[in-house]
Write a protein that holds these residues in place. Structure first.
Motif, short mmCIF file in Angstrom:
data_model
loop_
_atom_site.label_atom_id
_atom_site.label_comp_id
_atom_site.label_asym_id
_atom_site.label_seq_id
_atom_site.Cartn_x
_atom_site.Cartn_y
_atom_site.Cartn_z
N LYS A 148 -26.05 21.89 53.97
CA LYS A 148 -25.63 21.34 54.41
C LYS A 148 -27.25 20.12 55.07
O LYS A 148 -26.64 18.87 55.47
CB LYS A 148 -25.65 21.73 56.09
CG LYS A 148 -25.32 21.28 57.44
CD LYS A 148 -24.78 21.78 58.49
CE LYS A 148 -24.52 20.56 59.52
NZ LYS A 148 -22.87 20.86 59.29
N ARG A 151 -26.32 16.91 53.08
CA ARG A 151 -24.61 16.44 52.20
C ARG A 151 -24.32 14.87 53.91
O ARG A 151 -25.19 14.90 54.71
CB ARG A 151 -23.95 17.64 53.70
CG ARG A 151 -23.56 18.32 52.85
CD ARG A 151 -22.13 19.38 53.43
NE ARG A 151 -22.29 20.67 52.07
CZ ARG A 151 -21.38 20.63 51.51
NH1 ARG A 151 -20.97 19.47 50.85
NH2 ARG A 151 -21.38 21.50 50.90
N SER A 153 -21.33 12.05 54.71
CA SER A 153 -20.39 11.90 54.71
C SER A 153 -19.43 10.35 54.46
O SER A 153 -21.01 8.90 54.38
CB SER A 153 -19.26 12.15 56.48
OG SER A 153 -19.62 10.86 57.43
N ASP A 157 -22.04 10.54 58.38
CA ASP A 157 -22.64 11.75 59.45
C ASP A 157 -23.35 12.01 58.41
O ASP A 157 -23.06 12.94 57.09
CB ASP A 157 -21.40 12.28 59.25
CG ASP A 157 -19.93 11.90 60.67
OD1 ASP A 157 -20.68 11.24 61.07
OD2 ASP A 157 -19.23 11.40 60.02
N ASP A 160 -22.69 16.34 56.86
CA ASP A 160 -21.20 16.62 56.60
C ASP A 160 -20.81 15.47 55.94
O ASP A 160 -21.76 14.95 54.75
CB ASP A 160 -20.79 15.71 58.00
CG ASP A 160 -20.74 17.06 58.73
OD1 ASP A 160 -20.25 17.95 58.86
OD2 ASP A 160 -20.23 16.22 60.00
N GLY A 161 -20.00 16.13 55.31
CA GLY A 161 -19.96 15.73 53.90
C GLY A 161 -20.47 15.60 52.66
O GLY A 161 -20.06 16.64 52.35
N GLN A 239 -24.73 25.84 66.89
CA GLN A 239 -24.14 24.45 66.86
C GLN A 239 -24.56 23.27 67.49
O GLN A 239 -24.33 22.40 67.36
CB GLN A 239 -22.30 24.34 67.72
CG GLN A 239 -21.92 23.36 66.68
CD GLN A 239 -21.46 23.53 65.28
OE1 GLN A 239 -21.43 24.30 64.89
NE2 GLN A 239 -21.72 22.25 65.37
N ASP A 242 -27.94 22.62 66.24
CA ASP A 242 -27.32 21.58 64.85
C ASP A 242 -26.75 19.69 65.23
O ASP A 242 -27.06 19.43 64.49
CB ASP A 242 -26.01 22.12 63.96
CG ASP A 242 -26.63 23.27 63.35
OD1 ASP A 242 -27.73 23.64 63.17
OD2 ASP A 242 -26.13 24.22 63.53
N ASP A 243 -26.16 19.96 65.71
CA ASP A 243 -25.19 18.86 66.51
C ASP A 243 -26.64 17.89 66.51
O ASP A 243 -26.73 16.42 66.49
CB ASP A 243 -24.87 18.77 67.87
CG ASP A 243 -22.81 19.22 66.93
OD1 ASP A 243 -23.46 20.07 65.78
OD2 ASP A 243 -22.23 19.54 68.19
N TYR A 246 -28.22 15.97 63.82
CA TYR A 246 -27.53 15.62 62.60
C TYR A 246 -27.48 14.19 63.35
O TYR A 246 -26.06 14.34 62.95
CB TYR A 246 -26.22 16.61 62.45
CG TYR A 246 -27.11 17.45 61.51
CD1 TYR A 246 -27.91 17.60 60.02
CD2 TYR A 246 -26.58 19.14 61.24
CE1 TYR A 246 -27.99 18.03 59.22
CE2 TYR A 246 -27.29 19.82 60.32
CZ TYR A 246 -28.52 19.74 59.33
OH TYR A 246 -28.55 20.28 58.42
N LYS A 248 -25.59 14.14 65.81
CA LYS A 248 -23.99 13.64 66.49
C LYS A 248 -24.05 14.64 68.14
O LYS A 248 -23.21 13.81 68.57
CB LYS A 248 -23.37 15.30 66.33
CG LYS A 248 -22.89 15.29 65.05
CD LYS A 248 -21.88 16.54 63.89
CE LYS A 248 -22.21 16.60 62.71
NZ LYS A 248 -20.72 17.36 62.38
#
Length: 456
Positions: A148, A151, A153, A157, A160-161, A239, A242-243, A246, A248
Motif C-alpha cells: 500500500k 500505490r 491512484s 490517492d 490506493d490504485g 483504518q 491509515d486514512d 494517506y 484521506k
C-alpha cells in the motif's frame, strides 16, 4: 523507510498513469514463459543492458548486491546490468532530473511519498507494476500494508490504485533490552505496558538509567511518540490511522495520541530517560546503549547490526497497553525498486521486472539475513543464520507483526511539513515549554492546513 528518509513524502497534484492495456498480464506471462522477453531472440544479437540505481553502499550490502548482479547476469544470458550506487539523497531530485533528461536508470530505488514517488508518477516517469505483481505473485508474498505504501491512484490517492514499487528490505521500531541489566536488577522482561512502567520505576530507584533516548537530532523523540501512540491501536482498528497518514482526512486530536504524549512527558518528569538526553544524538544513544548504559532502548532495526555486538541485548515488540491484543508497530520498508520511463521497450521493462523479482526473492532474503539485514518478506520456513540471536528475534517479531497486518506508520508521512512539526514540538514538550494538549493541537493544525490544499 528509516528516519533519515522521512521527509516530504506526500502526494503531488494528480498522478497520471500509463494505460494498463500497454502491459497486459497475458503478454507478460507469455514472454516470461518462453524465457524473459524471448531471450532466445537475443542469442547472436546485441546484448540488452539495463542501468540500475541503488543506495546499498554499506560493505555487506554492496558485497551482496555485486554477487546478486553477477548471478542474475549468469542466469540470463544476453542481459547486462550496469549497477550504480548512490547516496540516499540522489533518489530524490537528482533521480528526477536524470529521468527527465531521458538518461536515467531503468531500475531505481525511489523514496516513498508524494514529494518523491508521487511526483515521479505524476510526471509519467514510473511504470505501473500491477501486471508484473500478478505474474510474480507479489501480492501474495507481501502484506497489503507493505504494498500500500507504494500505490498511487489515477486520482492522486496515496495508498490506493496502481503499484509502483517493491522493496527488498524491511524495518521496524521496537524495544531493545539489556537482559543482563534486567537480571541484575531483579526485573523480568515486561509483558505489558503496566509491567514496563513498573520496570522503569524500579530501575530508576536503583540508580540505573531506565530508557536510552537521544533528542539532539530529533530522531528518538518522534519515534518514541509514534510507538506509544500506535502501541495502543489494535491492527483490526487501524483504518483511522491509515486514512490520516494517506491524506484521506481525520484528526490528530486523538485521545490515544494525547495519552502517548502525556506519558512521554511523565517519563521525562520522573527521570526515566538517560541523563543529558537532550544533548545526545540518536546514533550516540545507540552506542551508549550498546555499551550497557541503559536497560531499554526504543528504536529501529537499522541499529541491529551494531547492537548485536553486545550479546546481552535482545529485541521485542513494545509491551502492549491493556486490552490491545495485536498492536501496531511503527515500521515500513527500505526504498522500493521501480521501473522508470527510460525503460523504453517491452524487453527492457520485462528484464527490469524480472530483476526486481530477483531482488525480493526468497534466495535474496536469505542473503540479507546472512549479511545481518531484515528482508521485507516474511517466510516462516526461511533459513536463519546461526550465531546471530538478535537477528533471529527481530525476524520472528517481523513475521508475527506482518501475520496480523500490524505494520504501522511513520506519521510524518501525513504532510510534507509534519516532520518539522514533530521535531520542534517534541523538543518543546520534553523541555517543559509546551503541554501535551498543545502538542496535539499543533500537529492537527499542520494536518488540517494540508488537507485543505488537497481540496483545491
Amino acid at each position: 523507510m528509516s528516519y533519515q528518509t522521512l521527509v516530504s513524502r506526500r502526494p503531488a497534484n494528480g498522478p497520471s498513469r500509463l494505460s494498463p492495456h500497454l502491459i497486459t498480464s497475458h503478454l507478460v506471462k507469455s514472454m516470461l514463459a518462453v524465457g524473459l522477453l524471448g531471450l532466445s531472440a537475443l542469442t547472436g544479437a546485441r546484448a540488452e543492458t539495463l542501468t540500475t540505481w541503488d543506495i546499498w553502499n554499506y560493505p555487506a550490502q554492496d558485497a551482496l548486491m555485486k554477487k546478486t548482479v553477477a548471478q542474475f547476469e549468469q542466469q540470463n544470458p544476453g542481459v547486462k546490468l550496469d549497477r550504480s550506487v548512490h547516496a540516499n539523497a540522489d533518489t530524490r531530485i537528482p533521480l528526477k532530473l536524470s529521468l527527465t533528461s531521458g538518461e536515467g536508470p531503468q531500475v531505481a530505488q525511489v523514496n516513498q511519498g508524494g514529494g518523491d514517488m508521487g511526483a515521479l508518477v505524476n510526471e509519467k516517469l514510473l511504470y505501473p507494476l500491477d501486471d508484473y505483481a500478478k505474474v510474480y505473485h507479489w501480492e501474495q508474498r507481501f502484506p497489503a500494508s507493505i504494498l500500500k505504501r507504494n500505490r498511487w491512484s489515477d486520482h492522486n490517492d496515496f495508498g490506493d490504485g496502481h503499484l509502483y514499487g517493491v522493496a527488498s528490505l524491511g524495518e521496524m521500531v521496537g524495544l531493545y533490552y539489556n537482559k543482563k541489566i534486567l537480571d541484575q536488577a531483579g526485573i523480568p522482561v515486561p509483558k505489558d505496558m503496566d509491567q514496563f512502567q513498573a520496570a522503569l520505576a524500579k530501575l530508576q530507584q536503583q540508580g540505573i538509567a531506565p530508557l536510552m533516548l537521544g533528542l539532539l537530532d530529533s530522531n528518538g523523540g518522534p519515534h518514541l511518540l509514534m510507538m506509544l501512540w500506535q502501541d495502543q491501536i489494535d491492527s483490526h482498528d487501524r483504518q483511522k490511522l491509515d486514512d490520516l497518514v494517506y491524506g484521506k482526512g481525520g484528526t490528530f486530536l486523538d485521545a490515544k495520541l494525547l495519552k502517548a504524549v502525556t506519558l512521554m512527558k511523565q517519563w521525562a518528569d520522573k527521570g526515566y530517560y538517560f541523563p543529558g538526553y537532550q544533548g545526545i544524538g540518536n546514533d550516540d544513544a545507540a552506542t551508549l546503549f550498546q555499551n550497557g548504559q541503559a536497560a531499554f532502548f526504543i528504536s529501529g532495526t537499522w541499529y541491529m547490526g551494531q547492537l548485536q555486538e553486545n550479546k546481552d541485548i535482545h529485541f521485542a515488540d513494545l509491551p502492549p497497553f491493556a486490552g490491545v491484543k495485536s498492536p501496531l508497530m511503527v515500521g515500513g520498508t527500505d526504498l522500493p525498486f521501480s521501473i522508470t520511463s527510460t525503460a523504453k521497450t517491452q524487453a527492457q521493462r520485462d528484464i527490469a521486472a524480472k530483476f526486481i523479482d530477483y531482488l525480493v526473492s526468497d534466495a535474496m532474503a536469505e542473503g540479507w539475513l546472512e549479511a545481518g539485514f531484515l528482508p521485507a518478506s516474511a517466510d516462516k520456513n526461511i533459513k536463519l543464520p546461526a550465531g546471530n540471536p538478535l537477528l533471529a528475534e527481530v525476524y520472528r517479531v517481523w513475521m508475527n507483526v506482518n501475520a496480523y497486518d500490524g505494520l504501522g506508520h511513520y506519521i510524518d508521512w501525513a504532510t510534507p511539513t509534519m516532520i518539522d512539526a514533530l521535531k520542534e514540538n517534541v523538543q518543546l514538550l520534553l523541555a517543559g515549554k509546551e503541554s501535551p494538549q498543545q502538542l496535539t493541537e499543533k500537529l492537527d493544525q499542520n494536518y488540517q492546513q494540508y488537507i485543505k490544499t488537497l481540496k483545491h
